[in-house]
Design an enzyme around this catalytic site. Structure first.
Site, PDB file in Angstrom:
ATOM      1  N   LEU A   1      22.284  58.462  22.498  1.00 23.79           N
ATOM      2  CA  LEU A   1      21.468  57.116  22.153  1.00 23.79           C
ATOM      3  C   LEU A   1      20.159  57.573  22.958  1.00 23.79           C
ATOM      4  O   LEU A   1      19.981  58.305  23.911  1.00 23.79           O
ATOM      5  CB  LEU A   1      21.860  56.144  23.106  1.00 23.79           C
ATOM      6  CG  LEU A   1      23.258  55.129  22.603  1.00 23.79           C
ATOM      7  CD1 LEU A   1      23.728  54.186  23.339  1.00 23.79           C
ATOM      8  CD2 LEU A   1      23.171  54.866  21.144  1.00 23.79           C
ATOM      9  N   ASP A   2      19.016  57.137  22.365  1.00 20.01           N
ATOM     10  CA  ASP A   2      17.646  57.059  22.983  1.00 20.01           C
ATOM     11  C   ASP A   2      17.762  56.885  24.405  1.00 20.01           C
ATOM     12  O   ASP A   2      18.535  56.022  24.848  1.00 20.01           O
ATOM     13  CB  ASP A   2      16.574  56.456  22.181  1.00 20.01           C
ATOM     14  CG  ASP A   2      16.254  56.819  20.960  1.00 20.01           C
ATOM     15  OD1 ASP A   2      16.849  58.226  20.649  1.00 20.01           O
ATOM     16  OD2 ASP A   2      15.718  56.212  20.100  1.00 20.01           O
ATOM     17  N   ARG A   3      16.716  57.481  25.444  1.00 23.55           N
ATOM     18  CA  ARG A   3      17.022  57.168  26.664  1.00 23.55           C
ATOM     19  C   ARG A   3      16.962  55.389  27.045  1.00 23.55           C
ATOM     20  O   ARG A   3      17.381  54.854  27.830  1.00 23.55           O
ATOM     21  CB  ARG A   3      15.663  57.514  27.497  1.00 23.55           C
ATOM     22  CG  ARG A   3      15.777  57.255  29.161  1.00 23.55           C
ATOM     23  CD  ARG A   3      14.304  58.089  29.809  1.00 23.55           C
ATOM     24  NE  ARG A   3      13.125  57.256  29.281  1.00 23.55           N
ATOM     25  CZ  ARG A   3      12.655  56.125  30.083  1.00 23.55           C
ATOM     26  NH1 ARG A   3      13.412  55.654  31.152  1.00 23.55           N
ATOM     27  NH2 ARG A   3      11.564  55.812  29.451  1.00 23.55           N
TER      28      ARG A   3
ATOM     29  N   THR B   1      17.557  52.978  25.024  1.00 25.48           N
ATOM     30  CA  THR B   1      18.625  52.137  24.120  1.00 25.48           C
ATOM     31  C   THR B   1      19.846  52.092  25.129  1.00 25.48           C
ATOM     32  O   THR B   1      20.443  53.224  25.473  1.00 25.48           O
ATOM     33  CB  THR B   1      18.933  52.755  22.675  1.00 25.48           C
ATOM     34  OG1 THR B   1      17.901  52.840  22.112  1.00 25.48           O
ATOM     35  CG2 THR B   1      19.872  52.060  22.217  1.00 25.48           C
TER      36      THR B   1
END
Length: 268
Positions: free
Chosen positions: A71-73, A75
Site C-alpha cells: 500500500l502507499d505510505r 493508505t
C-alpha cells in the site's frame, strides 16, 4: 534528497510495544497487519522500525519477509507478509495473476450518488513538478489500462463514504481515478485541488498552511479487506480511526451507522 526520502526521514518510528496490536492474523506462514496511514511498506534508510517490512522482521526474528500487495505510505489497512518463501510466493503470484480481491473504504470530496465505474489508461504526468505523479492519458506504449469502481455507501454534507474496488493494480490508481471523476480523496496532497501542497509537505512537513487547506493529515483511503477470490481466506480491518473521526465529526454519522455501512464489505 528526493521527495520520498524527505518524507520518510520525518516519519515516526514504529513502536515495538504497539506493533503487536496491529496484527490481524499470524501463523507459521503469514503475518497480516493493519498498517497505519503514516508508514511505508518497504524498508527505508532510517532503520528497521521505520517501515512495515522492517518492523515485521524485528517482531518475527525472520531474516526476510515477503510482501504481497503493498500500500502507499498514506493508505492504511490490510497488508500481508509471507514468513516463508513458499507462502510469500503463493500470495505474490496470486496478486500478479489477479486471483486476489481487495476492497477499500474511501472518503471522497463531493456527494457521489450512484455507482461509478472508471476504465482509462494511466501513465506518468510529464507536466507535473512531482516526479511520481500519474494521470489519465491516452493508450500508448507507456500507459497502462486501469479499472476502478466507486460504490457510494452514503453521501452528505459535501462528502461521500465509498467502497472502492479495483480490477487492476496501477500506481496511484484509485487516487488518479477519484480526481478524474471530480471526487478526489479527502486529504490527498497530490491528487486534490493543488499538487503544490505535496511539494510543501515534502519540504516542510505538516504546516499550518496545510492544515488550513486539507481536512485530514493524509489521504482518506483504507484497505478494508484482502483475500483470495472465491476462497475462504480473507482478512479484514475496520476503518482507520482518523477516517472514523472524520465521518463522525464532519459527516455527522454515529458509530452504529458507520458499522452498518461497513459490514457488507468486511464479511469473509
Amino acid at each position: 534528497m528526493d521527495e520520498k526520502s524527505r518524507i520518510e526521514e520525518r516519519s515516526p518510528l514504529v513502536s515495538p510495544e504497539e506493533f503487536p496490536s496491529w496484527i490481524l492474523f499470524e501463523d507459521q506462514d503469514l503475518l497480516v497487519v493493519n498498517k497505519p496511514g503514516w508508514l511505508v511498506c518497504h524498508p527505508s534508510k532510517n532503520g528497521p522500525w521505520s517501515s512495515l517490512v522492517g518492523a515485521g522482521r524485528e517482531y518475527t526474528g525472520a531474516d526476510r519477509l515477503y510482501l504481497a500487495g503493498r500500500l502507499d505510505r498514506e493508505t492504511s489497512g490490510v497488508v500481508l507478509l509471507g514468513k516463508t518463501m513458499a507462502a510469500g510466493k503463493t500470495w505474490q503470484m496470486a496478486v500478479e495473476k489477479r486471483e486476489v480481491s481487495r476492497s477499500y473504504l474511501a472518503i471522497l470530496k463531493g456527494e457521489l450518488k450512484n455507482l461509478k465505474e472508471v476504465e482509462t489508461h494511466i501513465g506518468n504526468d510529464p507536466d507535473s513538478p512531482v516526479f511520481v505523479k500519474q494521470r489519465v492519458t491516452q493508450p500508448s506504449r507507456k500507459s497502462k489500462l486501469a479499472q476502478t469502481s466507486f460504490l457510494p455507501l452514503t453521501a452528505g454534507k459535501g462528502h461521500t463514504l465509498a467502497c472502492v474496488t479495483t480490477q487492476t493494480g496501477r500506481k496511484h490508481q484509485i487516487r488518479v481515478h477519484a480526481q478524474h471523476i471530480g471526487h478526489p480523496l479527502v486529504g490527498d496532497k497530490l491528487y486534490g485541488d493543488d499538487e503544490n501542497l505535496y511539494l510543501e509537505f515534502c519540504q516542510n512537513g505538516w504546516t499550518n498552511e496545510l492544515a488550513g487547506a486539507l481536512a485530514m493529515h493524509r489521504q482518506a483511503l483504507h484497505s478494508s479487506s484482502f483475500g483470495m477470490k472465491g476462497g475462504a481466506t480473507s482478512f479484514n480491518a475496520p476503518m482507520a480511526s482518523d477516517m472514523e473521526m472524520f465521518c463522525l465529526g464532519e459527516m455527522g454519522f454515529s458509530l452504529e451507522q458507520l458499522k452498518a455501512f461497513q459490514e457488507p464489505f468486511l464479511e469473509n
